[in-house]
Design a protein around this motif. Structure first.
Motif, mmCIF file in Angstrom:
data_model
loop_
_atom_site.group_PDB
_atom_site.id
_atom_site.type_symbol
_atom_site.label_atom_id
_atom_site.label_comp_id
_atom_site.label_asym_id
_atom_site.label_seq_id
_atom_site.Cartn_x
_atom_site.Cartn_y
_atom_site.Cartn_z
ATOM 1 N N LEU A 85 7.802 -1.272 2.657
ATOM 2 C CA LEU A 85 6.444 -1.690 2.752
ATOM 3 C C LEU A 85 5.856 -2.061 1.633
ATOM 4 C CD1 LEU A 85 5.313 -0.165 5.891
ATOM 5 C CD2 LEU A 85 5.850 -1.639 5.838
ATOM 6 N N VAL A 86 6.408 -0.381 0.450
ATOM 7 C CA VAL A 86 5.392 -1.259 -0.496
ATOM 8 C C VAL A 86 6.327 -1.901 -1.749
ATOM 9 C CG1 VAL A 86 4.892 0.347 -2.592
ATOM 10 C CG2 VAL A 86 4.860 1.482 -0.493
ATOM 11 N N ALA A 87 7.671 -2.025 -1.312
ATOM 12 C CA ALA A 87 8.229 -3.308 -1.950
ATOM 13 C C ALA A 87 7.362 -4.270 -1.614
ATOM 14 C CB ALA A 87 10.090 -2.941 -2.190
ATOM 15 N N ASP A 88 7.281 -4.605 -0.811
ATOM 16 C CA ASP A 88 7.051 -5.901 0.012
ATOM 17 C C ASP A 88 6.023 -6.499 -0.697
ATOM 18 O OD1 ASP A 88 7.789 -8.623 1.793
ATOM 19 O OD2 ASP A 88 5.607 -7.553 2.453
ATOM 20 N N TYR A 89 4.947 -5.347 -0.687
ATOM 21 C CA TYR A 89 3.481 -5.109 -0.948
ATOM 22 C C TYR A 89 3.294 -5.750 -2.464
ATOM 23 C CZ TYR A 89 -1.514 -4.371 -0.925
ATOM 24 O OH TYR A 89 -3.221 -4.491 -0.858
ATOM 25 N N ALA A 90 3.980 -4.759 -3.226
ATOM 26 C CA ALA A 90 4.344 -5.318 -4.071
ATOM 27 C C ALA A 90 4.974 -6.956 -4.994
ATOM 28 C CB ALA A 90 5.451 -4.592 -5.057
ATOM 29 N N VAL A 91 5.545 -7.325 -4.459
ATOM 30 C CA VAL A 91 6.206 -8.509 -4.256
ATOM 31 C C VAL A 91 4.557 -9.844 -4.069
ATOM 32 C CG1 VAL A 91 7.784 -10.220 -3.996
ATOM 33 C CG2 VAL A 91 8.509 -8.039 -4.116
ATOM 34 N N ASN A 92 4.694 -9.541 -3.409
ATOM 35 C CA ASN A 92 3.605 -10.063 -2.829
ATOM 36 C C ASN A 92 2.249 -9.606 -3.837
ATOM 37 O OD1 ASN A 92 0.920 -10.686 0.239
ATOM 38 N ND2 ASN A 92 2.365 -12.400 -1.003
ATOM 39 N N SER A 93 1.561 -8.881 -4.190
ATOM 40 C CA SER A 93 -0.083 -8.821 -4.691
ATOM 41 C C SER A 93 0.268 -8.166 -6.047
ATOM 42 C CB SER A 93 -0.745 -7.756 -3.850
ATOM 43 O OG SER A 93 -0.717 -8.697 -2.361
ATOM 44 N N GLY A 94 1.538 -7.500 -6.395
ATOM 45 C CA GLY A 94 1.387 -7.171 -7.865
ATOM 46 C C GLY A 94 1.847 -5.826 -7.316
ATOM 47 N N PRO A 95 2.966 -4.796 -8.330
ATOM 48 C CA PRO A 95 3.072 -3.109 -8.264
ATOM 49 C C PRO A 95 1.919 -2.165 -8.638
ATOM 50 C CG PRO A 95 4.314 -4.328 -9.083
ATOM 51 C CD PRO A 95 3.469 -5.303 -9.548
ATOM 52 N N ALA A 96 1.246 -2.689 -8.980
ATOM 53 C CA ALA A 96 0.165 -2.275 -9.144
ATOM 54 C C ALA A 96 -1.183 -1.498 -8.208
ATOM 55 C CB ALA A 96 -0.936 -2.121 -10.634
ATOM 56 N N ARG A 97 -1.463 -2.512 -7.480
ATOM 57 C CA ARG A 97 -2.304 -2.905 -6.395
ATOM 58 C C ARG A 97 -1.488 -2.383 -5.366
ATOM 59 N NH1 ARG A 97 -6.273 -4.635 -4.060
ATOM 60 N NH2 ARG A 97 -7.010 -5.496 -5.873
ATOM 61 N N ALA A 98 -0.135 -2.447 -5.023
ATOM 62 C CA ALA A 98 0.507 -1.588 -4.168
ATOM 63 C C ALA A 98 0.628 -0.486 -3.764
ATOM 64 C CB ALA A 98 2.087 -2.784 -4.634
ATOM 65 N N MET A 99 1.277 -0.066 -4.661
ATOM 66 C CA MET A 99 0.103 1.898 -5.152
ATOM 67 C C MET A 99 -0.717 1.950 -5.580
ATOM 68 S SD MET A 99 3.489 3.071 -5.283
ATOM 69 C CE MET A 99 2.639 4.834 -5.833
ATOM 70 N N ARG A 100 -1.501 1.520 -5.408
ATOM 71 C CA ARG A 100 -3.260 2.211 -5.691
ATOM 72 C C ARG A 100 -3.482 2.265 -4.171
ATOM 73 N NH1 ARG A 100 -4.164 -1.528 -9.904
ATOM 74 N NH2 ARG A 100 -5.126 -2.998 -8.314
ATOM 75 N N GLU A 101 -3.421 0.983 -3.514
ATOM 76 C CA GLU A 101 -2.753 0.721 -1.337
ATOM 77 C C GLU A 101 -3.339 2.427 -1.111
ATOM 78 O OE1 GLU A 101 -6.320 -0.672 0.131
ATOM 79 O OE2 GLU A 101 -4.630 -2.827 -0.152
ATOM 80 N N ILE A 102 -1.541 2.068 -1.284
ATOM 81 C CA ILE A 102 -1.264 3.765 -0.495
ATOM 82 C C ILE A 102 -1.594 4.935 -1.405
ATOM 83 C CG2 ILE A 102 0.562 3.936 -2.382
ATOM 84 C CD1 ILE A 102 2.678 4.310 0.840
ATOM 85 N N GLN A 103 -2.008 5.339 -2.677
ATOM 86 C CA GLN A 103 -2.402 5.856 -2.882
ATOM 87 C C GLN A 103 -4.073 6.394 -2.972
ATOM 88 O OE1 GLN A 103 -2.045 5.084 -7.577
ATOM 89 N NE2 GLN A 103 -1.170 6.033 -7.702
ATOM 90 N N THR A 104 -5.155 5.772 -1.791
ATOM 91 C CA THR A 104 -6.099 5.012 -1.452
ATOM 92 C C THR A 104 -5.627 6.606 -0.261
ATOM 93 O OG1 THR A 104 -7.276 4.053 -2.843
ATOM 94 C CG2 THR A 104 -7.709 4.569 -0.851
ATOM 95 N N ILE A 105 -4.723 5.701 0.872
ATOM 96 C CA ILE A 105 -4.424 6.106 1.819
ATOM 97 C C ILE A 105 -4.477 8.173 2.043
ATOM 98 C CG2 ILE A 105 -3.016 6.094 3.589
ATOM 99 C CD1 ILE A 105 -3.240 3.519 2.587
ATOM 100 N N VAL A 106 -2.845 7.929 0.962
ATOM 101 C CA VAL A 106 -2.264 9.746 1.121
ATOM 102 C C VAL A 106 -3.579 10.453 0.508
ATOM 103 C CG1 VAL A 106 -0.379 8.896 1.335
ATOM 104 C CG2 VAL A 106 -0.904 8.826 -1.245
ATOM 105 N N GLY A 107 -4.541 9.517 -0.378
ATOM 106 C CA GLY A 107 -5.648 10.172 -0.738
ATOM 107 C C GLY A 107 -5.529 11.392 -2.571
ATOM 108 N N VAL A 108 -4.980 10.611 -3.526
ATOM 109 C CA VAL A 108 -4.798 11.256 -4.396
ATOM 110 C C VAL A 108 -4.724 9.686 -5.456
ATOM 111 C CG1 VAL A 108 -2.537 11.961 -3.596
ATOM 112 C CG2 VAL A 108 -2.562 9.541 -4.918
#
Length: 251
Positions: A85-108
């Motif tokens: 999921l993170v990889a597909d998001y990264a290719v579509n919208s960039g690795p940094a955004r893909a990681m920020r999205e999941i970091q927000t969800i898990v609370g870091v």
């Protein structure tokens, strides 16, 4: 996870498709998910001659996806399903955004870098809930883009495809609980340690011993009328003993 790497790249390639040059796409000229700008930068970095992205090979595209998108998100360290999921998001919208999205969800801290704290939080999360929340957040972001009207249907299909595949990977990765074996052993342990059952077992053993003794004695008596009377009396006593044992077992 390392073992999901090739499969994830294959799914990303399937979602990206082949060559396109839609004037409404801010990414511009693209082939196998690689933009012309990314391909030019890759050729410069690796010392390869510059070529049109139209001529990129599938092997080159996969190599770039791995190095430019999967490695920055620490794909191999992510749990199964979430990695894709993170990889597909990264290719579509960039690795940094893909990681920020999941970091927000898990609370870091949403710094776009998949460090030890982020990995720990992701691994500690309920993977199914995290996968669904991540896909929902991704769709929310995509709906906010000006190009949603043009690409919205395709993006939705892509995210839902990724969601389905990720949930399958999560299900396969979950350890199968030995339900039957554990239940059987647990039940056996509970039964053997139950006070009432132990009491019944002891009494039944005593009763069986008594029955065996009486039966042996009867076999030794001569076949006479007196013996029949004695046998009848013994049988009556035996029945009484059995009834008494049964009542004791139920109390």
């Amino acid at each position: 996870m390392q073992e999901n790497r090739e499969q994830a790249i294959a799914w990303i390639g399937l979602s990206e498709g082949g060559y396109s040059n839609n004037p409404k796409d801010p990414g511009g000229e693209t082939n196998f998910g690689i933009t012309a700008r990314t391909y030019a930068a890759w050729n410069t970095k690796t010392g390869r001659p510059q070529r049109s992205v139209k001529n990129i090979t599938k092997s080159e595209a996969n190599e770039i996806i791995g190095a430019q998108y999967l490695d920055p998100i620490q794909f191999d360290a992510l749990p199964a399903g979430i990695d894709y999921l993170v990889a597909d998001y990264a290719v579509n919208s960039g690795p940094a955004r893909a990681m920020r999205e999941i970091q927000t969800i898990v609370g870091v801290a949403a710094d776009g870098v998949n460090g030890l704290q982020t990995l720990a939080a992701i691994r500690a999360s309920d993977q199914v809930q995290l996968a669904n929340a991540y896909c929902d957040a991704r769709l929310k972001f995509l709906r906010s883009l000006k190009t949603w009207k043009t690409f919205g249907k395709g993006w939705t299909a892509r995210v839902e495809f990724a969601r389905a595949q990720a949930l399958t990977l999560i299900g396969r990765a979950a350890p199968a609980a030995p339900v039957a074996e554990a239940s059987s052993k647990g039940l056996e342990a509970d039964i053997s340690s139950a006070p009432m059952v132990a009491k019944i077992t002891a009494q039944a053993g005593a009763g069986a011993a008594a029955l065996g003794t009486v039966s042996a004695a009867l076999r030794e008596l001569p076949e006479t009328a007196t013996t029949l009377l004695v046998g009848g009396a013994v049988l009556a006593g035996l029945l009484a003993l059995a009834a008494w044992l049964y009542r004791r077992a139920r109390t």
